[in-house]
Motif scaffolding. Structure first.
Motif, PDB file in Angstrom:
ATOM      1  N   GLY A   1       8.069  52.338  33.491  1.00  0.00           N
ATOM      2  CA  GLY A   1       7.505  51.659  32.325  1.00  0.00           C
ATOM      3  C   GLY A   1       6.274  50.849  32.683  1.00  0.00           C
ATOM      4  N   PHE A   2       6.320  50.189  33.837  1.00  0.00           N
ATOM      5  CA  PHE A   2       5.168  49.392  34.272  1.00  0.00           C
ATOM      6  C   PHE A   2       3.938  50.280  34.448  1.00  0.00           C
ATOM      7  CE2 PHE A   2       2.466  48.123  37.806  1.00  0.00           C
ATOM      8  CZ  PHE A   2       2.026  46.884  37.381  1.00  0.00           C
ATOM      9  N   PHE A   3       4.075  51.389  35.184  1.00  0.00           N
ATOM     10  CA  PHE A   3       2.907  52.234  35.455  1.00  0.00           C
ATOM     11  C   PHE A   3       2.478  53.029  34.226  1.00  0.00           C
ATOM     12  CE2 PHE A   3       3.965  51.429  39.938  1.00  0.00           C
ATOM     13  CZ  PHE A   3       2.707  51.074  40.384  1.00  0.00           C
ATOM     14  N   ASP A   4       3.402  53.339  33.331  1.00  0.00           N
ATOM     15  CA  ASP A   4       2.997  53.980  32.073  1.00  0.00           C
ATOM     16  C   ASP A   4       2.069  53.047  31.294  1.00  0.00           C
ATOM     17  OD1 ASP A   4       4.440  56.245  32.604  1.00  0.00           O
ATOM     18  OD2 ASP A   4       6.123  55.754  31.278  1.00  0.00           O
ATOM     19  N   GLN A   5       2.435  51.763  31.239  1.00  0.00           N
ATOM     20  CA  GLN A   5       1.584  50.792  30.523  1.00  0.00           C
ATOM     21  C   GLN A   5       0.267  50.572  31.250  1.00  0.00           C
ATOM     22  OE1 GLN A   5       3.706  47.235  28.782  1.00  0.00           O
ATOM     23  NE2 GLN A   5       5.418  48.076  29.937  1.00  0.00           N
ATOM     24  N   ALA A   6       0.321  50.474  32.574  1.00  0.00           N
ATOM     25  CA  ALA A   6      -0.915  50.268  33.344  1.00  0.00           C
ATOM     26  C   ALA A   6      -1.860  51.447  33.173  1.00  0.00           C
ATOM     27  CB  ALA A   6      -0.576  50.064  34.819  1.00  0.00           C
ATOM     28  N   ASN A   7      -1.321  52.666  33.230  1.00  0.00           N
ATOM     29  CA  ASN A   7      -2.159  53.853  33.064  1.00  0.00           C
ATOM     30  C   ASN A   7      -2.741  53.931  31.661  1.00  0.00           C
ATOM     31  OD1 ASN A   7      -2.026  54.859  35.666  1.00  0.00           O
ATOM     32  ND2 ASN A   7      -0.191  56.054  35.289  1.00  0.00           N
ATOM     33  N   ALA A   8      -1.973  53.508  30.658  1.00  0.00           N
ATOM     34  CA  ALA A   8      -2.495  53.503  29.291  1.00  0.00           C
ATOM     35  C   ALA A   8      -3.686  52.558  29.181  1.00  0.00           C
ATOM     36  CB  ALA A   8      -1.391  53.098  28.315  1.00  0.00           C
ATOM     37  N   ILE A   9      -3.605  51.417  29.858  1.00  0.00           N
ATOM     38  CA  ILE A   9      -4.720  50.466  29.853  1.00  0.00           C
ATOM     39  C   ILE A   9      -5.928  51.068  30.568  1.00  0.00           C
ATOM     40  CG2 ILE A   9      -5.515  48.220  30.701  1.00  0.00           C
ATOM     41  CD1 ILE A   9      -2.593  47.243  30.384  1.00  0.00           C
TER      42      ILE A   9
ATOM     43  N   ALA B   1      -5.679  42.496  31.141  1.00  0.00           N
ATOM     44  CA  ALA B   1      -4.458  43.072  30.570  1.00  0.00           C
ATOM     45  C   ALA B   1      -3.518  43.550  31.666  1.00  0.00           C
ATOM     46  CB  ALA B   1      -4.817  44.227  29.634  1.00  0.00           C
ATOM     47  N   ILE B   2      -4.086  44.153  32.711  1.00  0.00           N
ATOM     48  CA  ILE B   2      -3.254  44.633  33.818  1.00  0.00           C
ATOM     49  C   ILE B   2      -2.709  43.452  34.616  1.00  0.00           C
ATOM     50  CG2 ILE B   2      -3.308  45.869  36.013  1.00  0.00           C
ATOM     51  CD1 ILE B   2      -5.069  47.950  34.713  1.00  0.00           C
ATOM     52  N   ARG B   3      -3.515  42.421  34.814  1.00  0.00           N
ATOM     53  CA  ARG B   3      -3.019  41.237  35.529  1.00  0.00           C
ATOM     54  C   ARG B   3      -1.867  40.586  34.766  1.00  0.00           C
ATOM     55  NH1 ARG B   3      -6.947  36.912  38.054  1.00  0.00           N
ATOM     56  NH2 ARG B   3      -4.885  36.173  38.590  1.00  0.00           N
ATOM     57  N   THR B   4      -1.968  40.551  33.446  1.00  0.00           N
ATOM     58  CA  THR B   4      -0.877  40.008  32.629  1.00  0.00           C
ATOM     59  C   THR B   4       0.371  40.862  32.793  1.00  0.00           C
ATOM     60  OG1 THR B   4      -2.428  39.110  30.999  1.00  0.00           O
ATOM     61  CG2 THR B   4      -0.155  39.447  30.282  1.00  0.00           C
ATOM     62  N   LEU B   5       0.183  42.177  32.815  1.00  0.00           N
ATOM     63  CA  LEU B   5       1.296  43.107  33.010  1.00  0.00           C
ATOM     64  C   LEU B   5       1.955  42.877  34.362  1.00  0.00           C
ATOM     65  CD1 LEU B   5       2.662  45.567  31.613  1.00  0.00           C
ATOM     66  CD2 LEU B   5       1.069  47.020  32.871  1.00  0.00           C
TER      67      LEU B   5
ATOM     68  N   PHE C   1       0.659  30.352  43.822  1.00  0.00           N
ATOM     69  CA  PHE C   1       0.934  31.636  44.465  1.00  0.00           C
ATOM     70  C   PHE C   1       0.950  32.775  43.449  1.00  0.00           C
ATOM     71  CE2 PHE C   1       4.009  34.713  46.410  1.00  0.00           C
ATOM     72  CZ  PHE C   1       3.194  35.092  47.468  1.00  0.00           C
ATOM     73  N   ALA C   2       1.331  32.485  42.205  1.00  0.00           N
ATOM     74  CA  ALA C   2       1.399  33.535  41.182  1.00  0.00           C
ATOM     75  C   ALA C   2       0.060  34.243  41.026  1.00  0.00           C
ATOM     76  CB  ALA C   2       1.844  32.940  39.848  1.00  0.00           C
ATOM     77  N   SER C   3      -1.010  33.458  40.962  1.00  0.00           N
ATOM     78  CA  SER C   3      -2.339  34.047  40.799  1.00  0.00           C
ATOM     79  C   SER C   3      -2.737  34.862  42.029  1.00  0.00           C
ATOM     80  CB  SER C   3      -3.371  32.947  40.539  1.00  0.00           C
ATOM     81  OG  SER C   3      -4.670  33.482  40.394  1.00  0.00           O
ATOM     82  N   ILE C   4      -2.445  34.323  43.217  1.00  0.00           N
ATOM     83  CA  ILE C   4      -2.759  35.033  44.460  1.00  0.00           C
ATOM     84  C   ILE C   4      -1.984  36.341  44.533  1.00  0.00           C
ATOM     85  CG2 ILE C   4      -2.503  34.939  46.982  1.00  0.00           C
ATOM     86  CD1 ILE C   4      -2.981  31.898  46.751  1.00  0.00           C
ATOM     87  N   LEU C   5      -0.696  36.281  44.163  1.00  0.00           N
ATOM     88  CA  LEU C   5       0.157  37.467  44.259  1.00  0.00           C
ATOM     89  C   LEU C   5      -0.261  38.539  43.264  1.00  0.00           C
ATOM     90  CD1 LEU C   5       2.592  38.758  45.606  1.00  0.00           C
ATOM     91  CD2 LEU C   5       4.062  37.607  43.954  1.00  0.00           C
ATOM     92  N   GLU C   6      -0.644  38.138  42.068  1.00  0.00           N
ATOM     93  CA  GLU C   6      -1.119  39.111  41.081  1.00  0.00           C
ATOM     94  C   GLU C   6      -2.315  39.885  41.630  1.00  0.00           C
ATOM     95  OE1 GLU C   6      -1.962  36.994  37.517  1.00  0.00           O
ATOM     96  OE2 GLU C   6       0.123  36.361  37.218  1.00  0.00           O
ATOM     97  N   ARG C   7      -3.284  39.151  42.185  1.00  0.00           N
ATOM     98  CA  ARG C   7      -4.470  39.803  42.744  1.00  0.00           C
ATOM     99  C   ARG C   7      -4.096  40.664  43.949  1.00  0.00           C
ATOM    100  NH1 ARG C   7      -6.705  34.604  42.074  1.00  0.00           N
ATOM    101  NH2 ARG C   7      -6.778  34.270  44.332  1.00  0.00           N
ATOM    102  N   GLY C   8      -3.190  40.150  44.787  1.00  0.00           N
ATOM    103  CA  GLY C   8      -2.778  40.899  45.965  1.00  0.00           C
ATOM    104  C   GLY C   8      -2.053  42.176  45.613  1.00  0.00           C
TER     105      GLY C   8
END
Length: 244
Positions: free
Chosen positions: A34-42, A58-62, A96-103
């Motif tokens: 489900g995660f990658f289906d949404q990411a690919n749609a974006i 949008a992907i970072r929020t996901l 850390f949340a912001s760092i981890l999202e980017r990482g």
């Protein structure tokens, strides 16, 4: 009441119960699908002429919704986590949340062939209590398959990502190794300052090196989620404590 009306009432009640029945919780594999289906749609819907800021956000929020940040933060900080007060833990989680999202994004994007979306094969899953591993193969930039494991934790009726292991390199172990190196030369407040992007007081070893090299200090590599510093996966996350 006639038999016809009685039958209609029974059918109506049955349909109402079906409509209000809770949906089956997604499995770990279904969660990642489900995660990658949404990411690919974006990705496929992105209009480069209008810029990439909106789809990137949008992907970072996901990603933020998919990750169990508290557990990932505790694993990344290691032994220093337990010694922090709840307020300090909350501050670390937020930074850390912001760092981890980017990482997380950098770890996938630097390896994956993004033409037409991220292409993944799901190879299997293992579940042990509230922990799970989803094994996948990612189509890499050079056309080869890249092994990727997603380590998830059950939270309520959802599975959330705790760590990503790409070619045996753990994203969380990578952060932990780099945090530990900083904490060897700086107090905890120095680590927090770096996570905020602020300058820290130089350690004796830093000062000695600086006397020989006057070039500007480079930002810590974990800020951009660089992979490859350490291999291996951290131990199980510390026992989850509910705090008021």
């Amino acid at each position: 009441m006639s038999a016809r009306w009685l039958c209609a009432l029974v059918v109506g009640l049955a349909l109402a119960q079906l409509g209000t029945a809770p949906a089956r919780a997604a499995s770990p594999t279904e969660t990642m699908e489900g995660f990658f289906d949404q990411a690919n749609a974006i990705l496929r819907g992105a209009d480069r002429a209008r810029g990439l800021d909106e789809p990137r956000q949008a992907i970072r929020t996901l990603v933020g919704e998919a990750i169990e940040v508290r557990d990932a933060a505790a694993l990344a900080l290691g032994a220093a986590w337990r010694s922090q007060a709840p307020e300090a833990q909350a501050e670390f989680i937020e930074l850390f949340a912001s760092i981890l999202e980017r990482g997380f994004l950098a770890a996938i994007v630097t390896k994956a062939n993004l033409s037409g979306g991220v292409k993944i094969q799901y190879l299997g899953e293992t579940i042990s209590g509230d922990q799970a591993i989803v094994s996948t193969s990612l189509l890499g930039r050079n056309g080869s398959d890249v092994p990727v494991e997603y380590r998830l934790a059950r939270r309520g009726d959802r599975w959330k990502v705790q760590d990503v292991v790409i070619e045996d390199v753990s994203l969380i172990a990578n952060y932990r190794a780099q945090f530990n190196r900083i904490l060897r030369d700086h107090p905890y407040t120095g680590l927090i300052a770096r996570m905020r992007g602020e300058a820290t007081e130089a350690s004796p070893s830093d000062a000695e090196a600086g006397a020989q090299d006057s070039s500007p200090a480079s930002p810590p590599p974990w800020v951009i989620g660089r992979m490859g510093d350490e291999r291996g996966v951290p131990e199980t996350v510390p026992v989850r404590e509910e705090r008021d």
